[in-house]
Design a protein around this motif. Structure first.
Motif, PDB file in Angstrom:
ATOM      1  N   GLU A  60       0.823  -1.215   0.000  1.00 15.95           N
ATOM      2  CA  GLU A  60       0.000   0.000   0.000  1.00 15.95           C
ATOM      3  C   GLU A  60       0.854   1.261   0.000  1.00 15.95           C
ATOM      4  OE1 GLU A  60      -2.763   2.423   3.187  1.00 15.95           O
ATOM      5  OE2 GLU A  60      -2.596   0.254   3.400  1.00 15.95           O
ATOM      6  N   ALA A  61       2.071   1.143   0.606  1.00 14.38           N
ATOM      7  CA  ALA A  61       2.927   2.331   0.744  1.00 14.38           C
ATOM      8  C   ALA A  61       3.453   2.846  -0.585  1.00 14.38           C
ATOM      9  CB  ALA A  61       4.101   2.003   1.673  1.00 14.38           C
ATOM     10  N   ASN A  62       3.439   2.001  -1.596  1.00 16.99           N
ATOM     11  CA  ASN A  62       3.970   2.399  -2.905  1.00 16.99           C
ATOM     12  C   ASN A  62       2.883   3.109  -3.712  1.00 16.99           C
ATOM     13  OD1 ASN A  62       5.445   2.717  -5.207  1.00 16.99           O
ATOM     14  ND2 ASN A  62       5.618   0.539  -5.682  1.00 16.99           N
ATOM     15  N   TRP A  63       2.657   4.376  -3.407  1.00 14.74           N
ATOM     16  CA  TRP A  63       1.600   5.135  -4.076  1.00 14.74           C
ATOM     17  C   TRP A  63       2.074   6.553  -4.370  1.00 14.74           C
ATOM     18  CZ3 TRP A  63      -0.309   9.575  -1.750  1.00 14.74           C
ATOM     19  CH2 TRP A  63       0.006   9.741  -0.407  1.00 14.74           C
ATOM     20  N   LEU A  64       1.390   7.188  -5.288  1.00 14.19           N
ATOM     21  CA  LEU A  64       1.626   8.583  -5.648  1.00 14.19           C
ATOM     22  C   LEU A  64       0.329   9.367  -5.474  1.00 14.19           C
ATOM     23  CD1 LEU A  64       3.709   8.162  -8.939  1.00 14.19           C
ATOM     24  CD2 LEU A  64       4.571   8.878  -6.698  1.00 14.19           C
ATOM     25  N   PRO A  65       0.427  10.682  -5.297  1.00 13.61           N
ATOM     26  CA  PRO A  65      -0.799  11.484  -5.227  1.00 13.61           C
ATOM     27  C   PRO A  65      -1.631  11.309  -6.490  1.00 13.61           C
ATOM     28  CG  PRO A  65       1.093  12.790  -4.522  1.00 13.61           C
ATOM     29  CD  PRO A  65       1.638  11.511  -5.076  1.00 13.61           C
ATOM     30  N   ASN A  66      -2.922  11.511  -6.347  1.00 12.06           N
ATOM     31  CA  ASN A  66      -3.826  11.351  -7.486  1.00 12.06           C
ATOM     32  C   ASN A  66      -3.449  12.290  -8.641  1.00 12.06           C
ATOM     33  OD1 ASN A  66      -5.266   9.499  -6.041  1.00 12.06           O
ATOM     34  ND2 ASN A  66      -6.842  10.955  -5.372  1.00 12.06           N
ATOM     35  N   THR A  67      -3.554  11.758  -9.826  1.00  9.85           N
ATOM     36  CA  THR A  67      -3.332  12.570 -11.021  1.00  9.85           C
ATOM     37  C   THR A  67      -4.544  13.472 -11.243  1.00  9.85           C
ATOM     38  OG1 THR A  67      -2.008  10.799 -11.999  1.00  9.85           O
ATOM     39  CG2 THR A  67      -2.855  12.502 -13.484  1.00  9.85           C
ATOM     40  N   LYS A  68      -4.285  14.770 -11.403  1.00  8.79           N
ATOM     41  CA  LYS A  68      -5.381  15.722 -11.595  1.00  8.79           C
ATOM     42  C   LYS A  68      -5.627  15.947 -13.089  1.00  8.79           C
ATOM     43  CE  LYS A  68      -4.581  18.233  -7.289  1.00  8.79           C
ATOM     44  NZ  LYS A  68      -4.304  19.565  -6.673  1.00  8.79           N
ATOM     45  N   VAL A  69      -6.826  15.733 -13.510  1.00  7.56           N
ATOM     46  CA  VAL A  69      -7.234  15.967 -14.900  1.00  7.56           C
ATOM     47  C   VAL A  69      -8.400  16.942 -14.885  1.00  7.56           C
ATOM     48  CG1 VAL A  69      -8.086  14.931 -17.023  1.00  7.56           C
ATOM     49  CG2 VAL A  69      -6.489  13.652 -15.577  1.00  7.56           C
ATOM     50  N   SER A  70      -8.313  17.980 -15.696  1.00  7.32           N
ATOM     51  CA  SER A  70      -9.392  18.972 -15.744  1.00  7.32           C
ATOM     52  C   SER A  70      -9.679  19.360 -17.197  1.00  7.32           C
ATOM     53  CB  SER A  70      -9.016  20.223 -14.921  1.00  7.32           C
ATOM     54  OG  SER A  70      -7.859  20.834 -15.455  1.00  7.32           O
ATOM     55  N   ALA A  71     -10.894  19.812 -17.416  1.00  9.42           N
ATOM     56  CA  ALA A  71     -11.305  20.262 -18.752  1.00  9.42           C
ATOM     57  C   ALA A  71     -12.263  21.434 -18.594  1.00  9.42           C
ATOM     58  CB  ALA A  71     -11.976  19.122 -19.515  1.00  9.42           C
ATOM     59  N   GLY A  72     -12.141  22.405 -19.477  1.00 11.41           N
ATOM     60  CA  GLY A  72     -13.021  23.566 -19.434  1.00 11.41           C
ATOM     61  C   GLY A  72     -13.343  24.061 -20.848  1.00 11.41           C
ATOM     62  N   TYR A  73     -14.532  24.609 -20.988  1.00 10.97           N
ATOM     63  CA  TYR A  73     -14.979  25.126 -22.298  1.00 10.97           C
ATOM     64  C   TYR A  73     -15.217  26.618 -22.160  1.00 10.97           C
ATOM     65  CZ  TYR A  73     -17.729  25.791 -26.512  1.00 10.97           C
ATOM     66  OH  TYR A  73     -18.186  26.232 -27.730  1.00 10.97           O
ATOM     67  N   PHE A  74     -14.638  27.377 -23.111  1.00 10.39           N
ATOM     68  CA  PHE A  74     -14.799  28.830 -23.077  1.00 10.39           C
ATOM     69  C   PHE A  74     -16.184  29.191 -23.623  1.00 10.39           C
ATOM     70  CE2 PHE A  74     -10.136  28.416 -23.437  1.00 10.39           C
ATOM     71  CZ  PHE A  74      -9.777  29.121 -22.282  1.00 10.39           C
ATOM     72  N   VAL A  75     -17.047  29.696 -22.772  1.00  6.17           N
ATOM     73  CA  VAL A  75     -18.366  30.164 -23.235  1.00  6.17           C
ATOM     74  C   VAL A  75     -18.186  31.377 -24.135  1.00  6.17           C
ATOM     75  CG1 VAL A  75     -20.610  31.026 -22.511  1.00  6.17           C
ATOM     76  CG2 VAL A  75     -19.459  29.250 -21.163  1.00  6.17           C
ATOM     77  N   SER A  76     -17.331  32.267 -23.684  1.00  4.29           N
ATOM     78  CA  SER A  76     -16.970  33.410 -24.518  1.00  4.29           C
ATOM     79  C   SER A  76     -15.542  33.201 -24.960  1.00  4.29           C
ATOM     80  CB  SER A  76     -17.128  34.719 -23.727  1.00  4.29           C
ATOM     81  OG  SER A  76     -16.706  35.813 -24.497  1.00  4.29           O
ATOM     82  N   GLU A  77     -15.355  32.813 -26.212  1.00  2.00           N
ATOM     83  CA  GLU A  77     -14.032  32.430 -26.685  1.00  2.00           C
ATOM     84  C   GLU A  77     -13.105  33.644 -26.762  1.00  2.00           C
ATOM     85  OE1 GLU A  77     -14.635  30.568 -30.394  1.00  2.00           O
ATOM     86  OE2 GLU A  77     -15.605  28.774 -29.562  1.00  2.00           O
TER      87      GLU A  77
END
Length: 413
Positions: A60-77
């Motif tokens: 269990e000790a062999n772990w890394l922090p969670n990978t962060k994935v994000s996505a966003g859409y520009f309403v006003s480009e």
């Protein structure tokens, strides 16, 4: 009667010659019970599962922090020179300081080692409990055999008394006294049988089997010719003390991990932004998407947590050392007490052995007096009671000797 005593002395000689075989048989019987207890005991299984869980924590000790994935859409480009940005996609991974994962695994492994020592301690305590009950059963069985011998002897005296009554050398009261004494011994034997059932139930409980199951114990235990010699330094190998060494080591590994976690963390990431082509002009890189690698660092500047944990670890190690010293004092006291009581048991055995031999001589004198027609059955009863007392005391001394030796073995082996 002469033939009877010749038979008794012959039996004693055979017992003495087979002393080593008897000890070996006792060790085999007791060893089989202890092994069965190790396999069947729910308590041992509990500690073993606890150790298995602790061992799994190494993975269990062999772990890394969670990978962060994000996505966003520009309403006003937002417009750029090469076109409008439509959306943003990001991925980010934080990485601990060098050696942090290894330190985490070492800490988990040290905790597993401490739990493994607990398994060893539980097994040794279980073995001691089984040994105590086994020697209690031996004591009861040996006493019952002695009672049978004394009942048989009293029956012989009863026949002599009946013969003496017929010729006017004794009264019916002497016969009744002998019969009453037999009744008392039979009562003691039946009481011991009930005690044996209770002890067998307790031993069967340790073995995790039906409490009514019969347990075979050795009939004869001889007092060893010499006492086993040892040093108090052997206490240092007792698992109860080794446990504190493992706990001390786990705190040291915890401090190593704390120092690693107190270092900065690195982050690697990537941003992707799709861009629309401009239709009002044609230019280089028109509508070219944006790809942006990123590097970040997390620095614990305003966090006193790691300093506090270091101080706690230091105090915890001092506490563990104090607990070890305290436990060592207790074990040394227990060892000294066990040695003393074992030596007392040998002294009592030797004394009872001498008393029994003298009582046998007195019995022979009474029998010779009977041949001349001057037997006193009150003296016969007194000598019989003394013999039984000495025999019982001798059995208790042997049982106590082996019991204390088991405690010594628990402490130093």
């Amino acid at each position: 009667m002469t033939l009877k005593y010749h038979h008794i002395f012959r039996v004693k000689a055979l017992v003495l010659c087979s002393f080593l075989f008897i000890l070996k048989g006792n060790a085999q019987q007791l060893d089989l019970l202890i092994k069965e207890a190790f396999i069947s005991s729910p308590e041992i299984e509990k500690f073993q599962l606890r150790y298995d869980i602790a061992s799994e924590k190494v993975n269990e000790a062999n772990w890394l922090p969670n990978t962060k994935v994000s996505a966003g859409y520009f309403v006003s480009e937002p417009e750029t020179r090469v076109g409008a940005q439509r959306a943003r996609f990001s991925v980010k991974q934080m990485l601990p300081w060098f050696g942090t994962i290894t330190a985490r695994e070492n800490y988990a492994s040290s905790m597993a080692d401490a739990d493994y020592v607990e398994v060893t301690i539980a097994k040794r305590k279980l073995a001691l409990s089984v040994s105590k009950l086994y020697y209690q059963l031996y004591e009861i069985k040996a006493k019952q055999l002695v009672l049978d011998e004394n009942i048989e002897l009293l029956q012989t005296y009863e026949k002599l008394a009946l013969t003496s009554v017929e010729v006017g050398k004794a009264s019916a009261v002497d016969v009744l006294r002998l019969q009453i004494r037999q009744n008392e011994l039979q009562q003691e034997k039946e009481v011991l049988t009930q005690q044996s059932r209770g002890i067998q139930a307790a031993l069967n409980s340790l073995l995790n089997r039906d409490y009514q199951r019969d347990i075979t114990v050795i009939e004869t235990l001889e007092m060893p010719m010499e006492d086993i010699q040892f040093s108090f330094d052997a206490l240092s190998l007792n698992p109860e003390l080794l446990k504190y060494d493992k706990l001390y080591e786990s705190v040291a590994q915890s401090e190593t991990l704390n120092k690693r976690e107190g270092q900065p963390m690195f982050g690697l990431g990537l941003d992707y932004i799709p861009v629309s082509e401009r239709t009002d002009m044609n230019m280089i890189d028109n509508g070219k998407d944006i790809l942006m690698p990123m590097v970040s660092i997390s620095i614990p500047i305003f966090n006193n947590r790691y300093k506090s944990v270091s101080k706690q670890n230091e105090l915890r190690q001092q506490e563990i050392q104090s607990e070890k010293n305290e436990r060592l004092n207790v074990l040394e006291s227990n060892l000294a007490r066990a040695i003393s009581e074992r030596n007392q048991a040998r002294i009592k055995f030797n004394t009872q052995q001498k008393n029994l031999e003298q009582a046998k001589d007195a019995e022979e004198i009474l029998i010779k007096n009977y041949e001349t027609g001057t037997i006193d059955f009150n003296d016969v009863l007194d000598i019989q009671e003394l013999q039984l007392k000495f025999q019982v005391n001798r059995i208790e001394a042997v049982q106590q000797y082996y019991l204390q030796q088991s405690i010594i073995n628990y402490l130093i082996r």
